[in-house]
Design an enzyme around this catalytic site. Structure first.
Site, PDB file in Angstrom:
ATOM      1  N   PHE A   1       0.864  -1.182   0.000  1.00 45.87           N
ATOM      2  CA  PHE A   1       0.000   0.000   0.000  1.00 45.87           C
ATOM      3  C   PHE A   1       0.897   1.226   0.000  1.00 45.87           C
ATOM      4  O   PHE A   1       1.626   1.484   0.958  1.00 45.87           O
ATOM      5  CB  PHE A   1      -0.949   0.067   1.200  1.00 45.87           C
TER       6      PHE A   1
ATOM      7  N   ASP B   1       9.374   2.729   1.678  1.00 46.29           N
ATOM      8  CA  ASP B   1       8.245   3.587   2.020  1.00 46.29           C
ATOM      9  C   ASP B   1       8.068   3.525   3.537  1.00 46.29           C
ATOM     10  O   ASP B   1       7.576   2.529   4.079  1.00 46.29           O
ATOM     11  CB  ASP B   1       6.990   3.095   1.293  1.00 46.29           C
TER      12      ASP B   1
ATOM     13  N   LYS C   1       2.853  11.519   6.897  1.00 44.40           N
ATOM     14  CA  LYS C   1       2.103  11.264   8.131  1.00 44.40           C
ATOM     15  C   LYS C   1       2.677  12.007   9.340  1.00 44.40           C
ATOM     16  O   LYS C   1       2.490  13.207   9.449  1.00 44.40           O
ATOM     17  CB  LYS C   1       1.979   9.749   8.339  1.00 44.40           C
TER      18      LYS C   1
HETATM   19  C1  LIG Z   1      -0.603   6.306   4.224  1.00 42.66           C
HETATM   20  C2  LIG Z   1       0.446   5.714   3.365  1.00 42.66           C
HETATM   21  C3  LIG Z   1       0.748   6.247   2.103  1.00 42.66           C
HETATM   22  C4  LIG Z   1      -0.055   7.349   1.469  1.00 42.66           C
HETATM   23  O1  LIG Z   1      -0.061   8.512   2.218  1.00 42.66           O
HETATM   24  P1  LIG Z   1      -1.227   9.619   1.938  1.00 42.66           P
HETATM   25  O2  LIG Z   1      -0.799  10.785   2.749  1.00 42.66           O
HETATM   26  O3  LIG Z   1      -2.510   9.001   2.405  1.00 42.66           O
HETATM   27  O4  LIG Z   1      -1.224   9.880   0.475  1.00 42.66           O
HETATM   28  C5  LIG Z   1       1.800   5.691   1.408  1.00 42.66           C
HETATM   29  N1  LIG Z   1       2.502   4.666   1.907  1.00 42.66           N
HETATM   30  C6  LIG Z   1       2.238   4.115   3.105  1.00 42.66           C
HETATM   31  C7  LIG Z   1       3.069   2.986   3.605  1.00 42.66           C
HETATM   32  C8  LIG Z   1       1.198   4.611   3.869  1.00 42.66           C
HETATM   33  O5  LIG Z   1       0.899   4.050   5.044  1.00 42.66           O
END
Ligand SMILES: *Cc1c(COP(=O)(O)O)cnc(C)c1O
Length: 400
Positions: free
Chosen positions: A140, A225, A254
């Site tokens: 994700f 990520d 985040k």
């Molecule tokens: C939340 C998340 C994203 C996307 O972030 P947004 O601010 O919602 O676009 C990408 N990668 C990971 C691992 C995430 O948890």
């Protein structure tokens, strides 16, 4: 207006792209949030780890107010003082050469993908338009068309094609599969060091080191990520630190703003982000002084309040206590730091109903996929708050 009125308005005027728990919140402080009826809940989701520092942290709030009353946005057509200081402080904290600020996590991932492709053509020498990026099953990384192009979740793709080409998928946690998928045109391997949305999936020990070694040997960028796992959530600054691994590219978001403002960034070596020349890439709000000032303070709070150490301590305690719950519904408890997944047995009737019951007990959690409850409280949480939560979690898992 009461709870039902707000829900009805939202249902009528807002697109239905989420299925939220029916609690209408209007206030938050630290680990707690309150609904419009005055009920208090312990936030055990932390906005998917964006609230690592706790709600409305007073220091970050002050930084926001101070900066908002001075200067908020000038665009990157001009320079601002905060972007320079954020860049320096973030690189010093993380050990990277350069950073590129964006807003949402998905934008940071898109930026990393663009950097990897351009690096492939300009530095590695891949023939034009042939670059391939390897991704993982169960990933994700956001919701843009290019990112869902490599999602393996049917719902995230259904109805959104045609998709961006150039992505190859391998099983998560399988280093041999990664190596077998690499071709001379492979520019990068993109992975989450722990897959949060997939249900807190932790790869086998040694996987990240093997990935590092394979990527180095084949001149492929290792792109981690860390948008959910980074900035202390798993008990290290980055989840990759658990294996002492330094990726070539890291995306964060985040908690970079403590939940006050959308701020994300790509961190990388100079030869990778260096492929961007003026005009190649950009964002009107990316690197704006308000977001940068907020991010600077959000990072300082993580360090000054020892949130990473607290995530280790409280995470071990929480996981240990969860493992000792003798509920017939639990299949497995797994996690690192304060990112913990409780997987329920298929016959438990789904995680959603447990989240509904926990809400009624004053604990806000969210199911991820059908059978996993993710526990990810703010990293400021203390032992006595965990005891309070565990009493309720035990009750719900034992009686439901
Ligand atoms: C939340 C998340 C994203 C996307 O972030 P947004 O601010 O919602 O676009 C990408 N990668 C990971 C691992 C995430 O948890």
């Amino acid at each position: 207006m009461n709870t039902q009125d707000y829900i009805a308005l939202e249902e009528q005027y807002n697109a239905h792209n989420y299925h939220p728990l029916n609690v209408v919140l209007d206030r938050g402080q630290g680990i707690w949030v309150w609904d419009i009826e005055g009920n208090r809940y312990l936030d055990f989701l932390s906005a998917y780890s964006a609230i690592n520092q706790g709600h409305t942290h007073p220091r970050i709030l002050q930084a926001l107010i101070d900066q908002a009353s001075k200067l908020t946005l000038v665009s990157r057509a001009f320079r601002n003082d905060q972007i320079a200081l954020l860049a320096k402080e973030l690189c010093e904290l993380t050990g990277f050469d350069t950073m590129l600020p964006m807003n949402s996590g998905a934008e940071a991932v898109e930026t990393a993908l663009k950097a990897a492709r351009k690096w492939g053509y300009k530095v590695k020498g891949v023939p034009e338009n042939q670059a391939q990026i390897i991704t993982c099953e169960g990933n994700f990384q956001g919701r843009t068309i290019s990112i869902v192009s490599f999602s393996t979740e049917a719902q995230y793709r259904d109805g959104f094609g045609p998709f961006t080409p150039g992505f190859v998928t391998v099983p998560y946690g399988d280093a041999a599969a990664l190596e077998a998928a690499i071709t001379p045109n492979t520019v990068a391997f993109s992975l989450e060091p722990i897959q949060g949305e997939a249900g807190v999936i932790i790869p086998p020990d040694g996987y990240l080191q093997q990935v590092r070694e394979i990527c180095t040997r084949h001149n492929v960028l290792m792109m981690a990520d860390e948008i959910q796992t980074g900035l202390g959530r798993t008990g290290k600054l980055f989840a990759c630190d658990w294996e002492g691994v330094k990726p070539d590219v890291v995306t964060i978001g985040k908690a970079l703003s403590g939940g006050f403002y959308p701020v994300s960034a790509v961190l990388a070596r100079q030869d990778v982000l260096g492929v961007f020349k003026p005009g190649d890439h950009g964002s009107t709000f990316g690197g704006n002084p308000l977001g940068a000032a907020v991010a600077r303070e959000a990072l300082k709070v993580i360090v000054d309040e020892n949130l990473i150490e607290n995530a280790v301590q409280q995470g071990e305690y929480l996981k240990g206590r969860l493992e000792r719950i003798e509920s017939e519904h639990i299949a497995e408890v797994r996690g690192r730091g304060l990112l913990i997944g409780v997987e329920l047995k298929p016959e438990a009737g789904g995680a959603r109903r447990f989240c509904e019951m926990l809400k009624d007990e004053g604990l806000l959690c969210k199911e991820t996929h059908d059978n996993v409850i993710r526990f990810a409280p703010p990293l400021i949480i203390q032992r006595e708050d965990l005891d309070w939560a565990l009493e309720r979690i035990e009750k719900v898992l034992m009686t439901a």
